[in-house]
Motif scaffolding. Structure first.
Motif, PDB file in Angstrom:
ATOM      1  N   UNK A   1       0.845  -1.176   0.000  1.00 33.30           N
ATOM      2  CA  UNK A   1       0.000   0.000   0.000  1.00 33.30           C
ATOM      3  C   UNK A   1       0.887   1.235   0.000  1.00 33.30           C
ATOM      4  N   UNK A   2       0.318   2.299  -0.535  1.00 33.93           N
ATOM      5  CA  UNK A   2       1.014   3.587  -0.560  1.00 33.93           C
ATOM      6  C   UNK A   2       0.103   4.675  -0.020  1.00 33.93           C
ATOM      7  N   UNK A   3       0.718   5.609   0.704  1.00 34.45           N
ATOM      8  CA  UNK A   3       0.009   6.758   1.248  1.00 34.45           C
ATOM      9  C   UNK A   3       0.529   8.002   0.545  1.00 34.45           C
ATOM     10  N   UNK A   4      -0.406   8.801   0.038  1.00 34.97           N
ATOM     11  CA  UNK A   4      -0.072  10.047  -0.647  1.00 34.97           C
ATOM     12  C   UNK A   4      -0.616  11.199   0.183  1.00 34.97           C
ATOM     13  N   UNK A   5       0.263  12.118   0.562  1.00 38.66           N
ATOM     14  CA  UNK A   5      -0.163  13.290   1.317  1.00 38.66           C
ATOM     15  C   UNK A   5      -0.079  14.513   0.417  1.00 38.66           C
ATOM     16  N   UNK A   6      -1.158  15.295   0.428  1.00 40.01           N
ATOM     17  CA  UNK A   6      -1.221  16.527  -0.348  1.00 40.01           C
ATOM     18  C   UNK A   6      -1.337  17.718   0.582  1.00 40.01           C
ATOM     19  N   UNK A   7      -0.833  18.856   0.135  1.00 41.78           N
ATOM     20  CA  UNK A   7      -1.030  20.131   0.823  1.00 41.78           C
ATOM     21  C   UNK A   7      -1.774  21.057  -0.132  1.00 41.78           C
ATOM     22  N   UNK A   8      -2.682  21.840   0.414  1.00 41.76           N
ATOM     23  CA  UNK A   8      -3.465  22.776  -0.380  1.00 41.76           C
ATOM     24  C   UNK A   8      -3.153  24.209   0.010  1.00 41.76           C
ATOM     25  N   UNK A   9      -3.140  25.070  -0.994  1.00 44.41           N
ATOM     26  CA  UNK A   9      -3.087  26.500  -0.760  1.00 44.41           C
ATOM     27  C   UNK A   9      -4.277  27.113  -1.493  1.00 44.41           C
ATOM     28  N   UNK A  10      -4.682  28.299  -1.088  1.00 48.60           N
ATOM     29  CA  UNK A  10      -5.853  28.908  -1.718  1.00 48.60           C
ATOM     30  C   UNK A  10      -5.644  29.083  -3.228  1.00 48.60           C
ATOM     31  N   UNK A  11      -6.566  28.542  -4.006  1.00 50.73           N
ATOM     32  CA  UNK A  11      -6.477  28.659  -5.451  1.00 50.73           C
ATOM     33  C   UNK A  11      -7.831  28.351  -6.068  1.00 50.73           C
TER      34      UNK A  11
ATOM     35  N   UNK B   1       0.988  -0.878  -6.433  1.00 53.78           N
ATOM     36  CA  UNK B   1       2.439  -0.757  -6.329  1.00 53.78           C
ATOM     37  C   UNK B   1       2.881   0.660  -6.704  1.00 53.78           C
ATOM     38  N   UNK B   2       4.182   0.908  -6.640  1.00 52.83           N
ATOM     39  CA  UNK B   2       4.724   2.240  -6.913  1.00 52.83           C
ATOM     40  C   UNK B   2       4.374   2.718  -8.316  1.00 52.83           C
ATOM     41  N   UNK B   3       4.464   1.819  -9.292  1.00 60.58           N
ATOM     42  CA  UNK B   3       4.133   2.210 -10.668  1.00 60.58           C
ATOM     43  C   UNK B   3       2.648   2.548 -10.795  1.00 60.58           C
TER      44      UNK B   3
ATOM     45  N   UNK C   1       5.526   4.267   1.068  1.00 61.24           N
ATOM     46  CA  UNK C   1       5.021   2.908   1.180  1.00 61.24           C
ATOM     47  C   UNK C   1       4.583   2.699   2.618  1.00 61.24           C
ATOM     48  N   UNK C   2       3.433   2.052   2.767  1.00 59.55           N
ATOM     49  CA  UNK C   2       2.837   1.894   4.089  1.00 59.55           C
ATOM     50  C   UNK C   2       2.474   0.432   4.304  1.00 59.55           C
ATOM     51  N   UNK C   3       2.791  -0.112   5.473  1.00 56.96           N
ATOM     52  CA  UNK C   3       2.459  -1.491   5.805  1.00 56.96           C
ATOM     53  C   UNK C   3       1.562  -1.522   7.031  1.00 56.96           C
ATOM     54  N   UNK C   4       0.249  -1.589   6.841  1.00 57.76           N
ATOM     55  CA  UNK C   4      -0.643  -1.649   7.998  1.00 57.76           C
ATOM     56  C   UNK C   4      -0.478  -2.971   8.759  1.00 57.76           C
ATOM     57  N   UNK C   5      -0.660  -2.915  10.064  1.00 58.95           N
ATOM     58  CA  UNK C   5      -0.581  -4.127  10.881  1.00 58.95           C
ATOM     59  C   UNK C   5      -1.966  -4.534  11.402  1.00 58.95           C
ATOM     60  N   UNK C   6      -2.951  -3.646  11.259  1.00 59.24           N
ATOM     61  CA  UNK C   6      -4.328  -3.931  11.666  1.00 59.24           C
ATOM     62  C   UNK C   6      -5.241  -3.419  10.561  1.00 59.24           C
ATOM     63  N   UNK C   7      -6.278  -4.175  10.248  1.00 55.52           N
ATOM     64  CA  UNK C   7      -7.256  -3.735   9.248  1.00 55.52           C
ATOM     65  C   UNK C   7      -6.913  -4.227   7.847  1.00 55.52           C
ATOM     66  N   UNK C   8      -7.590  -3.623   6.872  1.00 54.06           N
ATOM     67  CA  UNK C   8      -7.423  -4.016   5.476  1.00 54.06           C
ATOM     68  C   UNK C   8      -5.956  -3.909   5.053  1.00 54.06           C
TER      69      UNK C   8
END
Length: 90
Positions: A1-11, A53-55, A79-86
């Motif tokens: 699994x992969x986690x993507x974090x976004x930041x927003x600015x006023x636009x 995956x990454x691709x 890349x994220x490896x959960x240990x509980x849940x889906x």
């Protein structure tokens, strides 16, 4: 699994592109590729969890112009490896 974090600015461009982006997220979720997604409550960004995956994530980012829209910044892709849940490792 992969986690993507976004930041927003006023636009206004970001807000104009948001509807099409959210529709794409619904499609990805229906395909089982997007596990969860949503904005921070304070509106400063968002977090998306992908089961691919990454691709796969690179292809998603490349295909959606929202990620290159004024007011949207990709903060991190990890890349994220959960240990509980889906998706948890056995």
């Amino acid at each position: 699994m992969y986690v993507l974090e976004l930041a927003f600015s006023p636009s206004s461009r970001r807000l104009a592109a948001r509807s099409a982006h959210r529709q794409r997220l619904v499609e990805l979720h229906e395909q089982g590729v997007l596990v969860q997604a949503g904005p921070w409550q304070d509106g400063t960004g968002a977090l998306l969890v992908f089961d691919t995956d990454a691709q796969g994530v690179a292809d998603i980012i490349a295909a959606d112009p929202y990620y290159r829209t004024d007011g949207v910044t990709v903060v991190a892709l990890r890349r994220w490896q959960p240990v509980v849940g889906a998706g948890a490792a056995p």
